[in-house]
Enzyme design. Sequence first.
Site, short mmCIF file in Angstrom:
data_model
loop_
_atom_site.label_atom_id
_atom_site.label_comp_id
_atom_site.label_asym_id
_atom_site.label_seq_id
_atom_site.Cartn_x
_atom_site.Cartn_y
_atom_site.Cartn_z
N LYS A 32 0.86 -1.19 0.00
CA LYS A 32 0.00 0.00 0.00
C LYS A 32 0.89 1.23 0.00
CE LYS A 32 -2.98 2.68 3.10
NZ LYS A 32 -3.71 2.72 4.38
N GLU A 80 -8.10 12.22 13.36
CA GLU A 80 -7.28 11.05 13.72
C GLU A 80 -6.27 11.35 14.81
OE1 GLU A 80 -4.46 7.66 11.56
OE2 GLU A 80 -5.39 9.26 10.38
N GLU A 95 -7.73 -2.39 3.92
CA GLU A 95 -6.87 -1.22 4.10
C GLU A 95 -6.74 -0.86 5.58
OE1 GLU A 95 -6.75 3.54 2.87
OE2 GLU A 95 -8.14 2.19 1.83
N GLU A 141 -12.22 10.55 -3.96
CA GLU A 141 -12.01 10.46 -2.51
C GLU A 141 -11.22 11.65 -1.98
OE1 GLU A 141 -9.47 7.76 0.62
OE2 GLU A 141 -10.70 6.69 -0.85
N LYS A 153 -12.36 14.65 0.63
CA LYS A 153 -11.61 14.98 1.85
C LYS A 153 -11.25 16.45 1.89
CE LYS A 153 -9.59 10.39 2.66
NZ LYS A 153 -8.36 9.58 2.58
#
Length: 428
Positions: A188, A238, A282, A414, A418
Amino acid sequence: MHSISTALQQIAQQLRAEFPVSPGVRRFAVPVSLNQTDPLAWLASQPVYPQFYWQQRNGDEEVAALGASRHFSTFDAAQAFLASQSDAALRIWGLNAFDTERSALFLPRLEWRRHGGSVTLALTVCSDHSLADDARAALAFIDALTPGEPLPTTPLDCVGERHFPDRAGWTQLINQATDAIAAGQFEKVVAARASDLQFSSPVSAAAFMAASRRVNLHCYHYFMAFAPDDAFLGSSPERLWRRIDSALRTEALAGTVANHPDEAKAQALGDWLMKDDKNQRENMLVVEDICQRLQNAVSSLDVLPPQIVRLRKVQHLRRCIWTELHQPDDSLCLHQLQPTAAVAGLPREPARRFIATHESFVREWYAGSAGYLSLKQTEFCVALRCARVTRQTVRLYAGAGIVAGSQPDEEWQEITNKAAGLRTLLVS
């Protein structure tokens, strides 16, 4: 309880006492009233830098830190300084770059700190040579402060926008990433885009921060002004890590779908995210990487069940990870956890090399971390949903996790979703 101005007068009175001509650190704290004053607006009104604003994502803690008693260009230097102190109330605030070898951290001269409904104003005197000299400098610092003014509400006029990379460059980048994954170079990689918005007049970074704080709920809000025309800010969902004594909490926030103003449609999108194999894979890659990186420094690791984090424009998968450190060591936490697989990739080093080689901009503070460290507790969020404001230019950042099967068009949508969390505050 006192107003800020009265508290400053009390601190100034203490600074006029006799101080030794010797090194040391002293902190003077006065309780202040929790009134209608916005600490962010008060902070941005001051002619002193650096300025740092922070609000914890549950809203319990809020801080406005002003001026530096001491600067630290690396995290390790900041931790070493704290290790030489005995005052658990001292906090060092600021940013760590995506490259963890670079930081912009400082022990504030003045700190307005709210915990729940209690507020303290504290001034720190710190010198390697003479506390007496620094006390005089602190008095001059207080004299330079202003009462504060409301943040500006001037409408913005966007006159241009550029993406780095552009749409064609993004398609090429994602194809390069998926080819590298197919070749076994890594599992990834997180590809990112920077978007520069040009305005007809200078942008107030603090007003931008306040606008984001109003609408981007359940986020850490952080703002650092290096100078009057240079600031980095964001509203991140986060946590990188939180340590209280040796108790450590971190999390894997990876896997994304759009949000929707219609409750039923938002719920359906969230249900899809919870069941989608690509997004679950993921997220688990990030969980496994965190657990592997921490395993030699902690006791057993508890991975909590997945949950949906619903934000204004997107929804994310999150798994919280709780554990106990063998030794309280924030430097270890930083270097083991940052950059996480959610912002860099897996394995970390080949993913970072790919980013350094192929991304069309330098990340700097983006995907680094923002927060504070102290002897007793430390908390940093991942520097996401963020912007760099320099005069009339606002640079927005957004990234997407690329794994086998990722499609350029879907990933472009995506990162657009965001970035919209901040972009819609600037451009209608």
